[in-house]
Design a protein around this motif. Structure first.
Motif, PDB file in Angstrom:
ATOM      1  N   ASP A  82       1.310  -2.187 -14.524  1.00 60.77           N
ATOM      2  CA  ASP A  82       0.064  -2.018 -13.765  1.00 60.77           C
ATOM      3  C   ASP A  82       0.074  -2.402 -11.933  1.00 60.77           C
ATOM      4  O   ASP A  82       0.623  -3.537 -11.925  1.00 60.77           O
ATOM      5  CB  ASP A  82      -0.990  -2.885 -14.223  1.00 60.77           C
ATOM      6  CG  ASP A  82      -2.624  -2.531 -13.953  1.00 60.77           C
ATOM      7  OD1 ASP A  82      -2.599  -2.149 -12.653  1.00 60.77           O
ATOM      8  OD2 ASP A  82      -3.297  -2.565 -14.878  1.00 60.77           O
ATOM      9  N   LEU A  83      -0.118  -1.496 -11.196  1.00 60.57           N
ATOM     10  CA  LEU A  83       0.116  -1.594  -9.920  1.00 60.57           C
ATOM     11  C   LEU A  83      -0.716  -2.688  -9.375  1.00 60.57           C
ATOM     12  O   LEU A  83      -0.529  -3.440  -8.411  1.00 60.57           O
ATOM     13  CB  LEU A  83      -0.406  -0.272  -9.136  1.00 60.57           C
ATOM     14  CG  LEU A  83       0.660   1.071  -9.257  1.00 60.57           C
ATOM     15  CD1 LEU A  83       0.083   2.331  -8.955  1.00 60.57           C
ATOM     16  CD2 LEU A  83       2.041   0.730  -9.112  1.00 60.57           C
ATOM     17  N   ARG A  84      -1.784  -2.939 -10.026  1.00 56.87           N
ATOM     18  CA  ARG A  84      -2.941  -4.025  -9.475  1.00 56.87           C
ATOM     19  C   ARG A  84      -2.408  -5.338  -9.590  1.00 56.87           C
ATOM     20  O   ARG A  84      -2.655  -6.319  -8.982  1.00 56.87           O
ATOM     21  CB  ARG A  84      -4.275  -3.938 -10.560  1.00 56.87           C
ATOM     22  CG  ARG A  84      -4.863  -2.564 -10.128  1.00 56.87           C
ATOM     23  CD  ARG A  84      -5.969  -2.661 -11.149  1.00 56.87           C
ATOM     24  NE  ARG A  84      -5.580  -2.372 -12.534  1.00 56.87           N
ATOM     25  CZ  ARG A  84      -6.672  -2.231 -13.516  1.00 56.87           C
ATOM     26  NH1 ARG A  84      -7.820  -2.308 -13.203  1.00 56.87           N
ATOM     27  NH2 ARG A  84      -6.032  -2.319 -14.665  1.00 56.87           N
ATOM     28  N   SER A  85      -1.047  -5.379 -10.497  1.00 59.01           N
ATOM     29  CA  SER A  85      -0.718  -6.941 -10.556  1.00 59.01           C
ATOM     30  C   SER A  85      -0.027  -7.306  -9.102  1.00 59.01           C
ATOM     31  O   SER A  85       0.088  -8.513  -8.833  1.00 59.01           O
ATOM     32  CB  SER A  85       0.778  -6.738 -11.431  1.00 59.01           C
ATOM     33  OG  SER A  85       0.342  -6.501 -12.940  1.00 59.01           O
ATOM     34  N   ASP A  86       0.389  -6.233  -8.183  1.00 63.15           N
ATOM     35  CA  ASP A  86       1.008  -6.679  -6.984  1.00 63.15           C
ATOM     36  C   ASP A  86      -0.142  -7.056  -6.072  1.00 63.15           C
ATOM     37  O   ASP A  86      -0.152  -7.938  -5.270  1.00 63.15           O
ATOM     38  CB  ASP A  86       1.414  -5.329  -6.208  1.00 63.15           C
ATOM     39  CG  ASP A  86       2.955  -4.943  -6.999  1.00 63.15           C
ATOM     40  OD1 ASP A  86       3.441  -5.682  -7.392  1.00 63.15           O
ATOM     41  OD2 ASP A  86       3.175  -3.967  -6.695  1.00 63.15           O
ATOM     42  N   ILE A  87      -1.390  -6.405  -6.346  1.00 56.52           N
ATOM     43  CA  ILE A  87      -2.346  -7.014  -5.323  1.00 56.52           C
ATOM     44  C   ILE A  87      -2.782  -8.294  -5.703  1.00 56.52           C
ATOM     45  O   ILE A  87      -3.152  -9.109  -4.778  1.00 56.52           O
ATOM     46  CB  ILE A  87      -3.992  -6.054  -5.675  1.00 56.52           C
ATOM     47  CG1 ILE A  87      -3.284  -4.729  -5.559  1.00 56.52           C
ATOM     48  CG2 ILE A  87      -4.994  -6.641  -4.630  1.00 56.52           C
ATOM     49  CD1 ILE A  87      -2.911  -4.382  -4.069  1.00 56.52           C
ATOM     50  N   THR A  88      -3.045  -8.771  -7.394  1.00 53.43           N
ATOM     51  CA  THR A  88      -3.293 -10.197  -7.519  1.00 53.43           C
ATOM     52  C   THR A  88      -2.110 -11.215  -7.030  1.00 53.43           C
ATOM     53  O   THR A  88      -2.483 -12.133  -6.494  1.00 53.43           O
ATOM     54  CB  THR A  88      -3.155 -10.230  -8.991  1.00 53.43           C
ATOM     55  OG1 THR A  88      -4.045  -9.410  -9.592  1.00 53.43           O
ATOM     56  CG2 THR A  88      -3.608 -11.585  -9.497  1.00 53.43           C
TER      57      THR A  88
ATOM     58  N   ARG B 131       6.091  -5.617  -8.847  1.00 57.03           N
ATOM     59  CA  ARG B 131       5.762  -6.670  -9.999  1.00 57.03           C
ATOM     60  C   ARG B 131       6.432  -7.955  -9.764  1.00 57.03           C
ATOM     61  O   ARG B 131       6.654  -8.733 -10.766  1.00 57.03           O
ATOM     62  CB  ARG B 131       6.593  -5.756 -10.974  1.00 57.03           C
ATOM     63  CG  ARG B 131       5.998  -6.344 -12.447  1.00 57.03           C
ATOM     64  CD  ARG B 131       6.169  -5.231 -13.502  1.00 57.03           C
ATOM     65  NE  ARG B 131       7.485  -4.556 -13.724  1.00 57.03           N
ATOM     66  CZ  ARG B 131       7.659  -3.719 -14.692  1.00 57.03           C
ATOM     67  NH1 ARG B 131       6.739  -3.507 -15.547  1.00 57.03           N
ATOM     68  NH2 ARG B 131       8.758  -3.091 -14.544  1.00 57.03           N
TER      69      ARG B 131
ATOM     70  N   GLU C   6       0.693  -1.217  -0.023  1.00 60.92           N
ATOM     71  CA  GLU C   6      -0.138   0.123   0.142  1.00 60.92           C
ATOM     72  C   GLU C   6       0.994   1.341   0.016  1.00 60.92           C
ATOM     73  O   GLU C   6       0.434   2.463  -0.486  1.00 60.92           O
ATOM     74  CB  GLU C   6      -0.899  -0.108   1.309  1.00 60.92           C
ATOM     75  CG  GLU C   6      -2.034   1.260   1.241  1.00 60.92           C
ATOM     76  CD  GLU C   6      -2.722   1.367   2.651  1.00 60.92           C
ATOM     77  OE1 GLU C   6      -3.858   1.909   2.487  1.00 60.92           O
ATOM     78  OE2 GLU C   6      -2.430   0.545   3.557  1.00 60.92           O
TER      79      GLU C   6
ATOM     80  N   GLY D 157       5.548   0.232  -8.140  1.00 59.33           N
ATOM     81  CA  GLY D 157       4.966  -1.211  -8.322  1.00 59.33           C
ATOM     82  C   GLY D 157       6.113  -2.126  -8.142  1.00 59.33           C
ATOM     83  O   GLY D 157       7.378  -2.129  -8.836  1.00 59.33           O
TER      84      GLY D 157
ATOM     85  N   HIS E  79       2.324   1.570  -3.471  1.00 57.64           N
ATOM     86  CA  HIS E  79       1.304   2.143  -4.299  1.00 57.64           C
ATOM     87  C   HIS E  79       0.962   3.569  -4.160  1.00 57.64           C
ATOM     88  O   HIS E  79       0.697   4.208  -5.128  1.00 57.64           O
ATOM     89  CB  HIS E  79       0.018   1.218  -4.478  1.00 57.64           C
ATOM     90  CG  HIS E  79       0.465   0.029  -5.055  1.00 57.64           C
ATOM     91  ND1 HIS E  79      -0.601  -1.047  -5.274  1.00 57.64           N
ATOM     92  CD2 HIS E  79       1.640  -0.703  -5.301  1.00 57.64           C
ATOM     93  CE1 HIS E  79       0.025  -2.089  -5.809  1.00 57.64           C
ATOM     94  NE2 HIS E  79       1.329  -2.010  -5.894  1.00 57.64           N
TER      95      HIS E  79
END
Length: 253
Positions: free
Chosen positions: A199-205, A139, A129, A137, A132
């Motif tokens: 994409d920062l969302r890759s870390d969330i996945t 990654r 968090e 990111g 981000h």
């Protein structure tokens, strides 16, 4: 400059290789004056040491580590780097985090109870968090890049920002078509690291994958649904299905 003149050699001695990747090698160091004091040395593999992008990537990693550590993130402290010296081979000298590597911990502990999995995942999420929040990111989130400091589940440190990115930067430190392999989870946007796929969302996945591994003891590797569709294929399948339904409806009218 010859590696014998590396600035860290006056204070530290090499004490065995920790890990080796496609472009870098990580070594444990011991203090020459305080034998119990340790550090971590990251260097570019010999075949890449003269490559401008490899050097820039290591410099970028140093800058991100320094920034995140100042912000209070659970990442290793940068002690020294080649940017502070003239004409030396690229290196990063970092704090040694005493603890248990998370992938090794999982082998002996997983599957774990939900509350324990939540504690670990939430603590990792705090660092992500913060990353981000400042447009960074990682990654490459995976158990082998996490260490539980002192073996404490609530104190996981995130390691290896070698392929991280700052989304505010325009420079992409990769070659065209260059790919990096994450054996823990395979995400389409992390295969080809071109700027358009960052994409920062890759870390969330990937973090959800860590939670999954806590509960099951298995890596997610490729996220597929009940029909064997990868995440990036599902939207295309829904669109195709919807178009087919409309065409069939028109024929019945």
């Amino acid at each position: 400059m010859n590696s014998d003149t590396a600035p860290w050699k006056s204070d530290w001695s090499e004490h065995g290789e920790i890990s080796r990747g496609g472009q870098g090698i990580v070594t444990e160091l011991r203090s020459l004056t305080e034998p119990t004091r340790r550090a971590v040395l990251k260097q570019i593999l010999p075949r890449w040491k003269d490559d401008p992008q490899a050097r820039q990537r290591l410099q970028h990693e140093a800058e991100i580590l320094s920034k995140l550590h100042e912000l209070g993130a659970r990442v290793p402290k940068l002690i020294d780097s080649f940017m502070k010296h003239d004409s030396v081979e690229p290196f990063l000298l970092m704090e040694f985090i005493h603890g248990v590597r998370f992938d090794e911990w999982l082998k002996s502990q997983a599957p774990v109870k939900i509350q324990q999995a939540v504690t670990i995942t939430r603590a990792i999420a705090e660092t992500i968090e913060l990353c981000h929040k400042h447009k960074i990111g990682h990654r490459d989130i995976k158990p082998s890049n996490i260490i539980l400091k002192g073996g404490d589940n609530s104190s996981p440190y995130v390691l290896d920002f070698g392929i991280s990115f700052d989304s505010r930067q325009t420079m992409i430190l990769i070659r065209e078509g260059e790919m990096f392999w994450n054996e823990f989870i395979i995400l389409p946007e992390c295969q080809d690291l071109a700027g358009g796929h960052r994409d920062l969302r890759s870390d969330i996945t990937a973090l959800v994958g860590v939670f999954f591994s806590c509960l099951t003891g298995k890596p997610p590797i490729v996220l597929r649904d009940a029909t064997d569709q990868a995440p990036h294929q599902r939207y295309e399948k829904l669109v195709t299905s919807a178009a087919t339904t409309v065409q069939e409806g028109e024929r019945l009218m």
